[in-house]
Enzyme design. Structure first.
Site, PDB file in Angstrom:
ATOM      1  CG  ASN A  22      -0.264   0.119   2.539  1.00  0.00           C
ATOM      2  OD1 ASN A  22       0.474   1.094   2.742  1.00  0.00           O
ATOM      3  ND2 ASN A  22      -0.471  -0.803   3.462  1.00  0.00           N
ATOM      4  CG  ASN A  71      -6.686  -6.642   7.456  1.00  0.00           C
ATOM      5  OD1 ASN A  71      -5.701  -5.961   7.694  1.00  0.00           O
ATOM      6  ND2 ASN A  71      -7.763  -6.136   6.878  1.00  0.00           N
ATOM      7  NE  ARG A  90      -1.965  -8.690   5.882  1.00  0.00           N
ATOM      8  CZ  ARG A  90      -2.818  -7.959   6.604  1.00  0.00           C
ATOM      9  NH1 ARG A  90      -3.305  -6.843   6.106  1.00  0.00           N
ATOM     10  NH2 ARG A  90      -3.174  -8.347   7.821  1.00  0.00           N
ATOM     11  CG  HIS A 166      -7.956  -2.589   4.301  1.00  0.00           C
ATOM     12  ND1 HIS A 166      -6.808  -2.918   4.995  1.00  0.00           N
ATOM     13  CD2 HIS A 166      -8.233  -3.668   3.514  1.00  0.00           C
ATOM     14  CE1 HIS A 166      -6.405  -4.121   4.632  1.00  0.00           C
ATOM     15  NE2 HIS A 166      -7.244  -4.600   3.734  1.00  0.00           N
ATOM     16  CG  ASP A 168     -10.011  -0.834   8.653  1.00  0.00           C
ATOM     17  OD1 ASP A 168      -9.253  -0.426   7.749  1.00  0.00           O
ATOM     18  OD2 ASP A 168      -9.693  -1.762   9.421  1.00  0.00           O
ATOM     19  CB  CYS A 260      -5.414  -1.826  11.274  1.00  0.00           C
ATOM     20  SG  CYS A 260      -5.884  -0.635  10.046  1.00  0.00           S
TER      21      CYS A 260
END
Ligand code: ARG
Length: 281
Positions: A22, A71, A90, A166, A168, A260
């Site tokens: 990101n 996540n 991930r 994301h 959030d 997060c």
């Protein structure tokens, strides 16, 4: 809220900036382990102080982002829907989050192969409705499947700014019918959905959104968030919410902040469900 709120966290033993998935991540700008540990502890202590029971994941070497338990997946009553991550780096996390969920008595139901779904990073209840962010990480198909499986209404909204990859990071329900959001992270349609469906909205200005202030954890009437958002804190106070600003500088280097680092696993006020599984850790 009848029961004690319960939140899953994962100690930052192996947290670091080891890849770039990101715009916030830069492997040349690593996180300071001691500072990260102190910031994570401060979040944990604050949540405990607010009456939260913390459930801990075992950290795993080689999975630096396991610390972002938002996540892990989505918890809904006794169901756990694990994430199927977009990025290979991930994907190794899923098995660990699933093992955690099984050990706590959740029924684990995986989304269909080929979909991308990044859990409570991208799928957030406000009241009875699931608000879902897609394109940059999760896809709309993953959200549709999750909503069908849970039997809830889903409102997929496209995320248009890679910095807010994301949901959030730019949208945060704080009670049924109340949310904070950063309009610039959505297109016209997404903004209209939010405005039509949530009666009380707090708009976060671009400069405060940039300091991850939408990435907040709400416990009752208290909002825990990254420091440096005085205007948002004022707006929240006007609505009767207290704020607890903390420093998350090391996690922001990875594109994450307060929310997060947490996964609400039972009794959330801003969610359709009220009870978790009967099993206790
Ligand atoms: N480095 C992580 C990633 O890019 C950060 C995840 C933040 N989590 C969240 N729920 N927004 O995937």
């Amino acid at each position: 809220m009848a029961e004690k709120p319960r939140i899953l966290m994962c100690p930052p033993d192996y947290f670091g900036i080891e890849y770039e998935i990101n715009p916030w991540m830069n492997v040349a700008r690593g996180a300071d382990p001691a500072r990260a540990r102190a910031q994570w502890n401060a979040l944990k202590d604050t949540l405990v102080d607010l009456g939260v029971e913390i459930d801990l994941m075992t950290p795993v070497e080689g999975l630096p982002d396991l610390v972002f338990t938002a996540n892990a997946g989505v918890v809904y009553r006794d169901l756990f829907i694990p994430s199927l991550f977009r990025h290979g780096v991930r994907q190794g996390e899923t098995a660990h989050f699933e093992a955690w969920a099984r050990s706590r008595g959740f029924q684990v139901v995986e989304p269909p192969e080929g979909t991308n779904f990044e859990g409570a990073g991208d799928a957030l209840f406000c009241g009875e409705t699931l608000f879902a962010g897609y394109r940059l990480r999760s896809d709309a198909r993953g959200h549709q499947w999750v909503a069908e499986r849970l039997g809830v209404e889903v409102l997929p909204m496209e995320l248009v700014d890679p910095r807010y990859y994301h949901l959030d990071t730019c949208f945060c329900p704080i009670a049924p019918g109340v949310a904070i959001y950063h309009p610039g992270a959505f297109d016209e349609y997404g903004r209209a959905v939010i405005r039509e469906r949530i009666p009380t909205l707090v708009e976060v200005r671009p400069e405060e959104a940039q300091s991850f202030s939408c990435n907040a954890v709400t416990v009752g009437r208290t909002v825990v968030l990254n420091q440096g958002a005085p205007r948002l804190a004022e707006d929240l106070r006007a609505l009767g919410f207290a704020t607890r600003p903390l420093d998350f500088s090391e996690f922001i280097k990875s594109g994450g902040s307060a929310k997060c680092l947490t996964l609400r696993v039972d009794g959330e006020e801003a969610a359709a469900w009220k009870t978790g599984p009967t099993a206790t850790p």
